[in-house]
Scaffold this active site. Structure first.
Site, PDB file in Angstrom:
ATOM      1  N   ASP A  16     -26.412  13.714 -61.863  1.00 51.22           N
ATOM      2  CA  ASP A  16     -24.991  13.482 -61.762  1.00 51.22           C
ATOM      3  C   ASP A  16     -24.280  14.824 -61.776  1.00 51.22           C
ATOM      4  OD1 ASP A  16     -22.606  12.245 -61.603  1.00 51.22           O
ATOM      5  OD2 ASP A  16     -22.644  11.354 -63.589  1.00 51.22           O
ATOM      6  N   THR A  65     -21.290  15.541 -63.605  1.00 45.52           N
ATOM      7  CA  THR A  65     -20.831  15.887 -64.945  1.00 45.52           C
ATOM      8  C   THR A  65     -22.011  15.973 -65.896  1.00 45.52           C
ATOM      9  OG1 THR A  65     -18.814  14.674 -64.490  1.00 45.52           O
ATOM     10  CG2 THR A  65     -19.233  15.250 -66.782  1.00 45.52           C
ATOM     11  N   ASP A  79     -26.795  10.742 -68.973  1.00 42.89           N
ATOM     12  CA  ASP A  79     -26.385  10.749 -70.368  1.00 42.89           C
ATOM     13  C   ASP A  79     -25.444   9.610 -70.712  1.00 42.89           C
ATOM     14  OD1 ASP A  79     -24.046  11.500 -69.174  1.00 42.89           O
ATOM     15  OD2 ASP A  79     -23.785  13.364 -70.291  1.00 42.89           O
TER      16      ASP A  79
END
Length: 800
Positions: free
Chosen positions: A316, A318, A556
């Site tokens: 990803d 971020t 995450d």
């Protein structure tokens, strides 16, 4: 992972609500009483096998049993020097136990660091406690990304949605209301609340599942599977070989029974590649220790190997390409809205969420002035919706429903505000839309016909090491796919700054085909995908795997859990949700995407080196089987005693294999372990066995002295050592100073045995005359030349 309109994970708890909680939880006295009664969540959380399991696994093996029996036989028939192989096995097993215990200590200490601490409300005050200290009846608070660590009953719910897919297989989140049951192992995807623990410890649902399926070796290991297959075939070959050798030496050769048994043991012991299993375990264990020093928690040991075989890594934006924190860089009021008013609304939205995520935390930091506003209802963020909402009541009586989320989701195509959004996204900025809703928050169509009020522009911080990490994967021929819930143009702009190939052509996942084959085509062509939903992430992993790719998924946030679970290797960030850490095989405790190359390199070191040394071990197995067959067929005495082959194995396999298995190795991991090893081991073993038996036959034909068998054995031992040393020299390529020194040291060790009278006597080695030894050297040299030709031919004919 966190996306601009996808605030999956909180970066801070945020301020607690001003009002006292409706339920105060247990008192300290009640907790103490439950602890005394043993009503505690005492399920041991292990990241590795227990000490007893490690000792048992290293001692109670099939080949330790075989070698142990043969060792006892030699102790009975003597002499002791023919039983040296037994002491080697003891030493090897001790080394294996020590290294795995060392790895266990590292794993357990890292597991404590990464252990989740759920928030428990006691005496009316929330506080994080270790999972093992939760007691029956505790009131446990929940927020996005939290995992339910025990079974319970919902007491408070604020739009609480729980994903039970890891337990039931059903991917759709379940809305939970007061009185509903929650199961341990499920996790929160939206909203918040609290539940009372009704089952703890081994009575909890997840604990019962864990006892049925250990977490320790869930990852498929081609290395271990291949070695097990090889050992199975070796076992089948040993029984007829042992019978044939005993009959040959005892009946045909009329040897004394003690001598016949010694020769039989000498023929059987080298067939067993006992050190190969040991070195594999040691290599994995040392890999765990090395990665532990870099704050990488390997929850399943074969995951080191798995990540080394990965050829596609999905990540990803971020938390990987960008850092988690961000700043509000600009506020653009729309439709004549006053900036001061917009600031107040944004401040009220931020203050209404006790668990702000990264983007909302940036808004809170920029616009803390939300005083006087009251939140009368909320719509939790959902990765599928890509927006959140709140019903706010202002100090001047102004009340309304507000939404904050992705502009291209909340606004219809063609809206004038989207032009500004596209321009900002093209610069890699993150944009959120503040809009006033015309419908109630619980209306499924609340996002329709909204009135745009402002664009909130967020600036992200690029990770300084992200570019180097992407370049590493490109150099290693590992394709990086950025899969994000953010706007595709914005993600592409960030990825392009970091040099990701094809980042200039991002794909909006809302236009991805639903059929797996068509989706796989798009995934193969592109490298950046935006507006991806959690279910699409899972589908994309499956589409890539359908093309034969080995896929690693990093994440995450709760929106990553399903994809992490389905990927070949799941990699979670240490600061991520407990749900992602629970399903991942590797946890990066320092939250650094830059740690991944270390994990990949460690896996490649293990696989590459074990493949090297496996060739050494299996060459010995092949020539031992061939020698046994030739001895039985020609009805001659077996040329070696156990001590001879123990010496050869130590100098040409055991000692050098240990160093080679732990050496640096950046060779890319390739599939078909058994085929790649046997394509070299078989011809090498056949050449070594044939040349050794030729020397033995020549010596038998031309030497008729007093100790004919001793002279013949010594000549055959010299030939076999020289050929085995040449195999080692080939395996050690490409040469470095220490590899050359290693081969030279092994040669020197054999020369010392030949030169020192006591060692000559101990190992029953004595070269007689000059013609026979030089003939042995000549045959070995010719065999080495054939070995070189065969090695090169096999490499061209059967490429890896």
């Amino acid at each position: 992972m966190n996306d601009p309109a996808e605030p999956a994970e909180p970066t801070a708890r945020g301020p607690a609500p001003a009002q006292a909680p409706a339920h105060r939880g247990l008192t300290a006295t009640e907790v103490a009483e439950r602890v005394a009664r043993g009503e505690v969540n005492d399920v041991p959380v292990r990241s590795s096998r227990s000490t007893a399991e490690i000792v048992r696994a290293n001692v109670l093996t099939r080949f330790n049993a075989i070698i142990g029996v043969l060792f006892l036989i030699i102790l009975i028939v003597g002499p002791l020097q023919d039983g040296l192989f037994g002491f080697v096995i003891v030493a090897n097993t001790a080394i294996g136990i020590f290294q795995e215990l060392r790895a266990k200590k590292t794993l357990d200490s890292l597991a404590v660091i990464g252990e989740a601490r759920p928030t428990v409300r006691r005496d009316g005050r929330p506080a994080p406690v270790p999972t093992g200290e939760i007691v029956l009846g505790d009131l446990i608070e929940l927020g996005p990304g939290d995992k339910c660590v025990v079974d319970g009953e919902v007491l408070e719910s604020d739009g609480l949605e729980i994903d039970e897919s890891l337990l039931t297989g059903e991917a759709d989140p379940v809305v939970k209301r007061p009185g509903d049951q929650v199961m341990s192992g499920s996790f929160v995807v939206a909203g918040g609340g609290a539940f009372t623990a009704t089952k703890v410890g081994r009575e909890a649902y997840a604990a019962q599942l864990a006892e049925e399926a250990s977490r320790f070796t869930l990852v498929h290991s081609e290395l271990r599977t291949g070695i097990s297959l090889i050992l199975k075939y070796v076992t089948w070959m040993m029984v007829p070989a042992a019978i044939g050798l005993v009959v040959s030496q005892l009946v045909v050769q009329k040897h004394d029974w003690r001598e016949a048994v010694r020769r039989m043991v000498a023929g059987i012991v080298p067939m067993v590649p006992e050190g190969l299993v040991l070195l594999t375990s040691v290599a994995f264990a040392i890999g765990v220790v090395r990665l532990g020093g870099k704050q990488c928690l390997v929850q399943e040991l074969p995951a080191i190997e798995g990540l080394a075989r990965v050829d596609v890594v999905c990540l990803d934006k971020t938390g990987t390409l960008t850092e988690g924190g961000m700043d509000v860089s600009e506020l653009r009021p729309l439709a004549g809205a006053r900036e001061a008013y917009v600031r107040q609304v944004l401040g009220a939205l931020g203050g209404a969420d006790p668990r702000p995520n990264a983007s909302l935390q940036a808004i809170i930091d920029a616009y803390p002035d939300g005083q006087g506003w009251r939140c009368t209802g909320s719509l939790p963020f959902s990765s599928a919706r890509k927006y959140s909402g709140a019903a706010l009541h202002g100090p001047d009586g102004d009340s309304g429903n507000w939404l904050l989320g992705a502009p291209d989701v909340l606004l219809p195509e063609g809206d004038r505000a989207l032009a500004d959004v596209e321009e900002l996204n093209s610069r890699g900025l993150r944009v959120l839309l503040l809009a006033r809703a015309a419908r109630d928050l619980d209306d499924p169509d609340v996002a329709r016909d909204v009135r745009p009020t402002a664009l909130v522009v967020l600036e992200q911080r690029l990770r300084p090491d992200a570019g180097d990490t992407l370049r590493y994967f490109a150099d290693q021929q590992v394709a990086a796919k950025v899969i994000s819930g953010d706007n595709a143009v914005s993600v592409g702009a960030v990825a392009a700054k970091l040099g990701l190939p094809r980042a200039e052509s991002p794909v909006d996942a809302r236009r991805l085909p639903a059929r797996r084959e068509e989706m796989a085509d798009v995934l193969d062509r592109g490298s950046v995908f935006g507006r991806v939903t959690p279910r699409q992430k899972r589908d994309m992993v499956g589409a890539l795997q359908s093309r034969g790719h080995t896929v690693a998924m990093t994440g995450d946030g709760v929106n990553d859990v399903l994809a992490l679970k389905d990927a070949d290797i799941g990699v979670a960030m240490g600061s991520g949700s407990e749900a992602t850490r629970a399903v991942a095989q590797i946890v990066l405790l320092d939250n650094s995407f830059a740690s991944l190359p270390s994990v990949v390199a460690e896996g490649r070191r293990v696989i590459g080196n074990i493949t090297r040394v496996a060739t050494l071990f299996l060459t010995k197995t092949v020539y031992s089987v061939l020698l046994a067959i030739l001895v039985v067929c020609t009805r001659v005495p077996y040329p070696f005693l156990p001590r001879h082959l123990t010496l050869l194995s130590t100098l040409t396999i055991g000692v050098p294999a240990f160093f080679l298995a732990l050496a640096p190795n950046k060779e890319r991991a390739r599939p078909h372990f058994v085929r790649r090893v046997m394509r070299y081991a078989v011809p090498a073993g056949l050449i070594a066995g044939a040349a050794t038996f030729a020397t033995y036959g020549l010596a038998r034909a031309h030497y008729t002295g007093g100790d004919a068998l001793g002279a013949e054995t010594s000549a055959a031992t010299l030939t076999l050592f020289l050929i085995s040393l040449w195999v080692l020299a080939i395996i050690a390529r490409p040469y470095t100073w220490w590899r050359v020194l290693l081969v030279a040291a092994m040669a020197l060790g054999f020369l010392v045995v030949l030169a020192v009278p006591r060692l000559q006597h101990f190992f029953a080695l004595k070269l007689v005359g000059t013609a026979l030894p030089w003939a042995a050297v000549g045959i070995a040299a010719a065999a080495a030349a054939v070995l070189e030709v065969a090695w090169r031919w096999v490499g061209r004919r059967f490429p890896a």
